[in-house]
Design a protein around this motif. Structure first.
Motif, short mmCIF file in Angstrom:
data_model
loop_
_atom_site.label_atom_id
_atom_site.label_comp_id
_atom_site.label_asym_id
_atom_site.label_seq_id
_atom_site.Cartn_x
_atom_site.Cartn_y
_atom_site.Cartn_z
N ASP A 1 -11.24 2.05 2.63
CA ASP A 1 -9.89 1.88 3.16
C ASP A 1 -8.82 2.01 2.08
N THR A 2 -9.24 2.11 0.83
CA THR A 2 -8.31 2.26 -0.27
C THR A 2 -7.50 3.54 -0.12
N ALA A 3 -6.18 3.39 -0.13
CA ALA A 3 -5.29 4.53 0.08
C ALA A 3 -3.84 4.06 -0.04
N VAL A 4 -2.95 5.01 -0.07
CA VAL A 4 -1.53 4.72 0.12
C VAL A 4 -1.27 4.79 1.62
N TYR A 5 -0.70 3.72 2.15
CA TYR A 5 -0.42 3.63 3.58
C TYR A 5 1.06 3.90 3.82
N TYR A 6 1.33 4.79 4.78
CA TYR A 6 2.68 5.19 5.10
C TYR A 6 3.02 4.81 6.54
N CYS A 7 4.22 4.31 6.71
CA CYS A 7 4.74 4.02 8.04
C CYS A 7 5.50 5.24 8.55
N ASN A 8 5.41 5.49 9.84
CA ASN A 8 6.11 6.60 10.48
C ASN A 8 6.75 6.13 11.77
N ALA A 9 7.94 6.63 12.06
CA ALA A 9 8.60 6.26 13.31
C ALA A 9 9.32 7.45 13.90
N TRP B 1 14.78 11.86 14.92
CA TRP B 1 14.55 11.63 13.47
C TRP B 1 13.12 11.20 13.27
N ASP B 2 12.38 11.97 12.51
CA ASP B 2 11.00 11.64 12.17
C ASP B 2 11.02 10.94 10.81
N ALA B 3 10.97 9.62 10.83
CA ALA B 3 11.17 8.84 9.61
C ALA B 3 9.85 8.44 8.97
N TRP B 4 9.85 8.42 7.64
CA TRP B 4 8.68 8.02 6.87
C TRP B 4 9.07 6.96 5.85
N GLY B 5 8.17 6.02 5.63
CA GLY B 5 8.35 5.06 4.58
C GLY B 5 7.91 5.64 3.24
N GLN B 6 8.11 4.85 2.19
CA GLN B 6 7.82 5.31 0.83
C GLN B 6 6.35 5.15 0.48
N GLY B 7 5.62 4.41 1.28
CA GLY B 7 4.20 4.21 1.04
C GLY B 7 3.94 2.90 0.31
N THR B 8 2.83 2.28 0.66
CA THR B 8 2.40 1.06 -0.02
C THR B 8 0.90 1.18 -0.31
N LEU B 9 0.51 0.83 -1.54
CA LEU B 9 -0.86 1.02 -1.97
C LEU B 9 -1.73 -0.15 -1.55
N VAL B 10 -2.85 0.18 -0.92
CA VAL B 10 -3.87 -0.80 -0.58
C VAL B 10 -5.13 -0.45 -1.37
N THR B 11 -5.60 -1.39 -2.16
CA THR B 11 -6.80 -1.18 -2.96
C THR B 11 -7.83 -2.23 -2.57
N VAL B 12 -9.00 -1.76 -2.15
CA VAL B 12 -10.09 -2.66 -1.76
C VAL B 12 -11.18 -2.53 -2.81
N SER B 13 -11.34 -3.58 -3.59
CA SER B 13 -12.29 -3.51 -4.69
C SER B 13 -12.68 -4.91 -5.12
N SER B 14 -13.91 -5.03 -5.60
CA SER B 14 -14.36 -6.31 -6.13
C SER B 14 -14.14 -6.37 -7.63
#
Length: 120
Positions: A89-97, A107-120
């Motif tokens: 699931d590790t990725a940059v997650y983007y919101c879209n509206a 208007w097709d809007a995008w967020g700037q992205g937020t990083l999710v890192t899944v790691s031990s």
């Protein structure tokens, strides 16, 4: 003009949970569909989950049963609750509206992205 601002990403251990938020602001008349996409290194951006103005939802097969998308129309905000997170699931997650502005433009809007890192 419309802006999407995301929050809630970070580092989490496998099996953990995170909640992403995305708030829309600006010249908004209405918000139709909203969604979350993600892009892992070296991969194409993919749809994770979507939610329509009717509150109908759809999910990528890889996240069904683990992720839940919801929205608060009063706050122009969409959320993504992510449980049982996996390293993949590790990725940059983007919101879209999909937004109709106050002057009735699409208007097709995008967020700037937020990083999710899944790691031990």
């Amino acid at each position: 003009q419309v802006q999407l601002v995301e929050s809630g990403g970070g580092l989490v251990q496998p099996g953990g949970s995170l909640r992403l938020s995305c708030a829309a602001s600006g010249s908004i008349f209405s918000i139709n569909a909203m969604g979350w996409y993600r892009q892992a290194p070296g991969k194409q951006r993919e749809l994770v989950a979507g939610i329509r103005s009717s509150a109908g939802t759809n999910y990528a097969d890889s996240v069904k049963g683990r992720f839940t998308i919801s929205r608060d129309n009063a706050k122009n905000t969409v959320y993504l609750q992510m449980n049982s997170l996996k390293p993949e699931d590790t990725a940059v997650y983007y919101c879209n509206a999909d937004i109709t502005t106050r002057n009735f433009h699409a208007w097709d809007a995008w967020g700037q992205g937020t990083l999710v890192t899944v790691s031990s």
